[in-house]
Design a protein around this motif. Sequence first.
Motif, PDB file in Angstrom:
ATOM      1  N   ALA A  37       0.889  -1.169   0.104  1.00  0.00           N
ATOM      2  CA  ALA A  37      -0.235  -0.139  -0.246  1.00  0.00           C
ATOM      3  C   ALA A  37       1.020   1.190   0.106  1.00  0.00           C
ATOM      4  CB  ALA A  37      -0.934   0.025   1.172  1.00  0.00           C
ATOM      5  N   ARG A  38       2.046   1.052   0.742  1.00  0.00           N
ATOM      6  CA  ARG A  38       2.837   2.383   0.662  1.00  0.00           C
ATOM      7  C   ARG A  38       3.836   2.538  -0.303  1.00  0.00           C
ATOM      8  NH1 ARG A  38       6.436   1.740   5.944  1.00  0.00           N
ATOM      9  NH2 ARG A  38       4.430   1.346   6.937  1.00  0.00           N
ATOM     10  N   MET A  39       3.578   1.613  -1.530  1.00  0.00           N
ATOM     11  CA  MET A  39       4.905   1.608  -2.691  1.00  0.00           C
ATOM     12  C   MET A  39       4.026   2.424  -3.802  1.00  0.00           C
ATOM     13  SD  MET A  39       5.883  -2.293  -2.819  1.00  0.00           S
ATOM     14  CE  MET A  39       6.672  -3.060  -1.464  1.00  0.00           C
ATOM     15  N   SER A  40       4.841   2.829  -4.731  1.00  0.00           N
ATOM     16  CA  SER A  40       4.390   3.259  -5.912  1.00  0.00           C
ATOM     17  C   SER A  40       3.378   2.447  -6.397  1.00  0.00           C
ATOM     18  CB  SER A  40       5.327   3.661  -6.884  1.00  0.00           C
ATOM     19  OG  SER A  40       6.195   2.574  -7.290  1.00  0.00           O
ATOM     20  N   GLU A  41       2.447   2.832  -7.629  1.00  0.00           N
ATOM     21  CA  GLU A  41       1.620   1.732  -8.239  1.00  0.00           C
ATOM     22  C   GLU A  41       2.395   0.825  -9.151  1.00  0.00           C
ATOM     23  OE1 GLU A  41      -1.923   1.865 -11.556  1.00  0.00           O
ATOM     24  OE2 GLU A  41      -1.172   3.683 -10.526  1.00  0.00           O
ATOM     25  N   VAL A  42       3.472   1.159  -9.884  1.00  0.00           N
ATOM     26  CA  VAL A  42       4.173   0.023 -10.320  1.00  0.00           C
ATOM     27  C   VAL A  42       5.070  -0.870  -9.603  1.00  0.00           C
ATOM     28  CG1 VAL A  42       6.451   0.143 -11.915  1.00  0.00           C
ATOM     29  CG2 VAL A  42       4.951   1.946 -12.362  1.00  0.00           C
ATOM     30  N   ASP A  43       5.598  -0.336  -8.454  1.00  0.00           N
ATOM     31  CA  ASP A  43       6.131  -1.401  -7.326  1.00  0.00           C
ATOM     32  C   ASP A  43       5.320  -2.298  -6.705  1.00  0.00           C
ATOM     33  OD1 ASP A  43       8.635  -0.365  -8.003  1.00  0.00           O
ATOM     34  OD2 ASP A  43       8.703   1.109  -6.358  1.00  0.00           O
ATOM     35  N   ARG A  44       4.113  -1.681  -6.397  1.00  0.00           N
ATOM     36  CA  ARG A  44       2.997  -2.518  -5.791  1.00  0.00           C
ATOM     37  C   ARG A  44       2.395  -3.641  -6.794  1.00  0.00           C
ATOM     38  NH1 ARG A  44      -2.294  -1.198  -6.222  1.00  0.00           N
ATOM     39  NH2 ARG A  44      -1.800   0.813  -6.827  1.00  0.00           N
ATOM     40  N   HIS A  45       2.367  -3.368  -8.141  1.00  0.00           N
ATOM     41  CA  HIS A  45       1.653  -4.328  -9.150  1.00  0.00           C
ATOM     42  C   HIS A  45       2.825  -5.428  -9.146  1.00  0.00           C
ATOM     43  CE1 HIS A  45      -1.341  -1.693 -10.921  1.00  0.00           C
ATOM     44  NE2 HIS A  45      -1.581  -1.770  -9.515  1.00  0.00           N
ATOM     45  N   ALA A  46       4.068  -4.942  -9.099  1.00  0.00           N
ATOM     46  CA  ALA A  46       5.277  -5.843  -9.442  1.00  0.00           C
ATOM     47  C   ALA A  46       5.402  -6.963  -8.004  1.00  0.00           C
ATOM     48  CB  ALA A  46       6.523  -5.078  -9.576  1.00  0.00           C
ATOM     49  N   LEU A  47       4.927  -6.424  -6.920  1.00  0.00           N
ATOM     50  CA  LEU A  47       4.902  -7.308  -5.699  1.00  0.00           C
ATOM     51  C   LEU A  47       3.855  -8.242  -5.896  1.00  0.00           C
ATOM     52  CD1 LEU A  47       6.277  -7.544  -2.746  1.00  0.00           C
ATOM     53  CD2 LEU A  47       4.522  -5.951  -1.919  1.00  0.00           C
ATOM     54  N   LYS A  48       2.772  -7.747  -6.304  1.00  0.00           N
ATOM     55  CA  LYS A  48       1.571  -8.509  -6.218  1.00  0.00           C
ATOM     56  C   LYS A  48       1.796  -9.747  -7.229  1.00  0.00           C
ATOM     57  CE  LYS A  48      -3.260  -9.074  -6.781  1.00  0.00           C
ATOM     58  NZ  LYS A  48      -4.660  -8.602  -6.976  1.00  0.00           N
ATOM     59  N   ALA A  49       2.556  -9.419  -8.473  1.00  0.00           N
ATOM     60  CA  ALA A  49       2.856 -10.266  -9.714  1.00  0.00           C
ATOM     61  C   ALA A  49       3.825 -11.531  -9.038  1.00  0.00           C
ATOM     62  CB  ALA A  49       3.434  -9.523 -10.773  1.00  0.00           C
ATOM     63  N   ARG A  50       4.679 -11.065  -8.051  1.00  0.00           N
ATOM     64  CA  ARG A  50       5.575 -11.933  -7.365  1.00  0.00           C
ATOM     65  C   ARG A  50       4.732 -12.907  -6.307  1.00  0.00           C
ATOM     66  NH1 ARG A  50      10.074  -9.075  -4.329  1.00  0.00           N
ATOM     67  NH2 ARG A  50      10.778 -11.189  -3.995  1.00  0.00           N
ATOM     68  N   PHE A  51       3.801 -12.187  -5.670  1.00  0.00           N
ATOM     69  CA  PHE A  51       3.140 -12.793  -4.441  1.00  0.00           C
ATOM     70  C   PHE A  51       1.615 -12.667  -4.688  1.00  0.00           C
ATOM     71  CE2 PHE A  51       7.377 -11.938  -2.844  1.00  0.00           C
ATOM     72  CZ  PHE A  51       7.769 -13.063  -2.356  1.00  0.00           C
ATOM     73  N   PRO A  52       1.148 -13.340  -5.793  1.00  0.00           N
ATOM     74  CA  PRO A  52      -0.431 -13.265  -5.936  1.00  0.00           C
ATOM     75  C   PRO A  52      -1.143 -13.372  -4.392  1.00  0.00           C
ATOM     76  CG  PRO A  52       0.510 -14.555  -7.553  1.00  0.00           C
ATOM     77  CD  PRO A  52       1.836 -14.395  -6.551  1.00  0.00           C
ATOM     78  N   ASP A  53      -2.289 -12.848  -4.474  1.00  0.00           N
ATOM     79  CA  ASP A  53      -3.230 -13.232  -3.346  1.00  0.00           C
ATOM     80  C   ASP A  53      -3.257 -14.801  -3.025  1.00  0.00           C
ATOM     81  OD1 ASP A  53      -3.307 -10.616  -3.049  1.00  0.00           O
ATOM     82  OD2 ASP A  53      -5.541 -10.352  -3.655  1.00  0.00           O
ATOM     83  N   ALA A  54      -2.924 -15.122  -1.866  1.00  0.00           N
ATOM     84  CA  ALA A  54      -3.233 -16.370  -1.484  1.00  0.00           C
ATOM     85  C   ALA A  54      -4.765 -16.721  -0.838  1.00  0.00           C
ATOM     86  CB  ALA A  54      -2.291 -16.889  -0.089  1.00  0.00           C
ATOM     87  N   GLU A  55      -5.345 -17.992  -1.105  1.00  0.00           N
ATOM     88  CA  GLU A  55      -6.428 -18.099  -0.695  1.00  0.00           C
ATOM     89  C   GLU A  55      -6.457 -19.454   0.487  1.00  0.00           C
ATOM     90  OE1 GLU A  55     -10.159 -18.407  -2.907  1.00  0.00           O
ATOM     91  OE2 GLU A  55     -10.122 -20.642  -2.708  1.00  0.00           O
ATOM     92  N   HIS A  56      -7.011 -19.120   1.608  1.00  0.00           N
ATOM     93  CA  HIS A  56      -6.852 -20.101   2.778  1.00  0.00           C
ATOM     94  C   HIS A  56      -8.370 -20.455   3.231  1.00  0.00           C
ATOM     95  CE1 HIS A  56      -2.594 -19.675   2.566  1.00  0.00           C
ATOM     96  NE2 HIS A  56      -2.601 -18.325   2.840  1.00  0.00           N
ATOM     97  N   PRO A  57      -8.489 -21.504   3.891  1.00  0.00           N
ATOM     98  CA  PRO A  57      -9.597 -21.621   4.594  1.00  0.00           C
ATOM     99  C   PRO A  57      -9.994 -20.679   5.712  1.00  0.00           C
ATOM    100  CG  PRO A  57      -8.190 -23.433   5.036  1.00  0.00           C
ATOM    101  CD  PRO A  57      -7.475 -22.704   4.098  1.00  0.00           C
ATOM    102  N   VAL A  58     -11.232 -20.242   6.177  1.00  0.00           N
ATOM    103  CA  VAL A  58     -11.335 -19.417   7.317  1.00  0.00           C
ATOM    104  C   VAL A  58     -10.956 -20.153   8.597  1.00  0.00           C
ATOM    105  CG1 VAL A  58     -13.186 -18.126   8.545  1.00  0.00           C
ATOM    106  CG2 VAL A  58     -12.820 -17.956   5.972  1.00  0.00           C
ATOM    107  N   VAL A  59     -11.300 -21.409   8.583  1.00  0.00           N
ATOM    108  CA  VAL A  59     -10.896 -22.323   9.629  1.00  0.00           C
ATOM    109  C   VAL A  59      -9.976 -23.318   9.108  1.00  0.00           C
ATOM    110  CG1 VAL A  59     -11.935 -23.892  11.543  1.00  0.00           C
ATOM    111  CG2 VAL A  59     -13.321 -21.982  10.640  1.00  0.00           C
ATOM    112  N   ARG A  60      -8.716 -23.556   9.778  1.00  0.00           N
ATOM    113  CA  ARG A  60      -7.857 -24.186   9.467  1.00  0.00           C
ATOM    114  C   ARG A  60      -7.726 -25.284  10.378  1.00  0.00           C
ATOM    115  NH1 ARG A  60      -1.478 -22.512   9.149  1.00  0.00           N
ATOM    116  NH2 ARG A  60      -1.476 -24.899   8.570  1.00  0.00           N
TER     117      ARG A  60
END
Length: 282
Positions: A160-183
């Motif tokens: 969130a505190r990065m520039s738009e370019v850096d933020r998108h690059a970070l997400k490209a490296r680490f796409p959102d993970a999906e986890h169970p709400v109860v593990r």
Amino acid sequence: MRIEKLTTHIGAELIDISLADAARDNGLFAEIRAALLEHKVLFLRNQDIDRSDHVAFAERFGSLEDHPVAGSDPDYPGLVRIYKDENSPPDYYENAWHCDATWRDAPPMGCVLRCVACPPVGGDTMWANMAKAYTDLPDHVKQTIAPLKARHSIEASFGARMSEVDRHALKARFPDAEHPVVRTHPETGEKVLFVNGFTTHFTNYHTADNVRYGQDHAPGGAHLLQYLIGRAAIPEYQVRWRWQPGSIAIWDNRSTQHYAVMDYAPTVRRMERAGIIGDRPY
């Protein structure tokens, strides 16, 4: 080694033990691991150990992982330096209830955190027992969340505190993970409430069972998520640790959340954390 509980539901202090010895003693390490599963976070004082001992002990649990934003010690990969001084900007990620790196497909199994320097007052860290937080949920809430999964994002937090370019690059490296709400804890079998400050939304809430009209979607899902995240703030599930140089905390990242209290600026607080690679939640 003596074990003294600090609260009813979470936390114990290990007394008369050196982690340097535990790093090389199979029997002693086995005792510590068993205590960790029982108490979820362990604390030690007066540990006169160096980085090599710190890493050697943490690696008994498994391989260490780096952090894409915080970085790690160049001589000890996986040993993340969390250093704050009088000129450091506020950190908006430590002082929120969170479980480390749930934006990874396989979040850390646990961490070993060592205090190098700290203020005389302030800068405590708190932990919450998220297995107990789940157990105490009303039955109708347990039924509602049993099938739910949720997204966890590094882009919406560290990015969130990065520039738009850096933020998108970070997400490209680490796409959102999906986890169970109860593990399910892989060693104890406990059910654990597994949403935290990195969680953005449920991914399968919008079904005919939950939504009749579009207005039902955001309030229903968002309110439920915030209610669940807020469970970590219940004092009965918490333990609070006051740091001193040479103090150490070991926690099970699969069943706890933690919160670093930001009440010490402008002073120096230097911590070194070894994060242990974990498995994919189920």
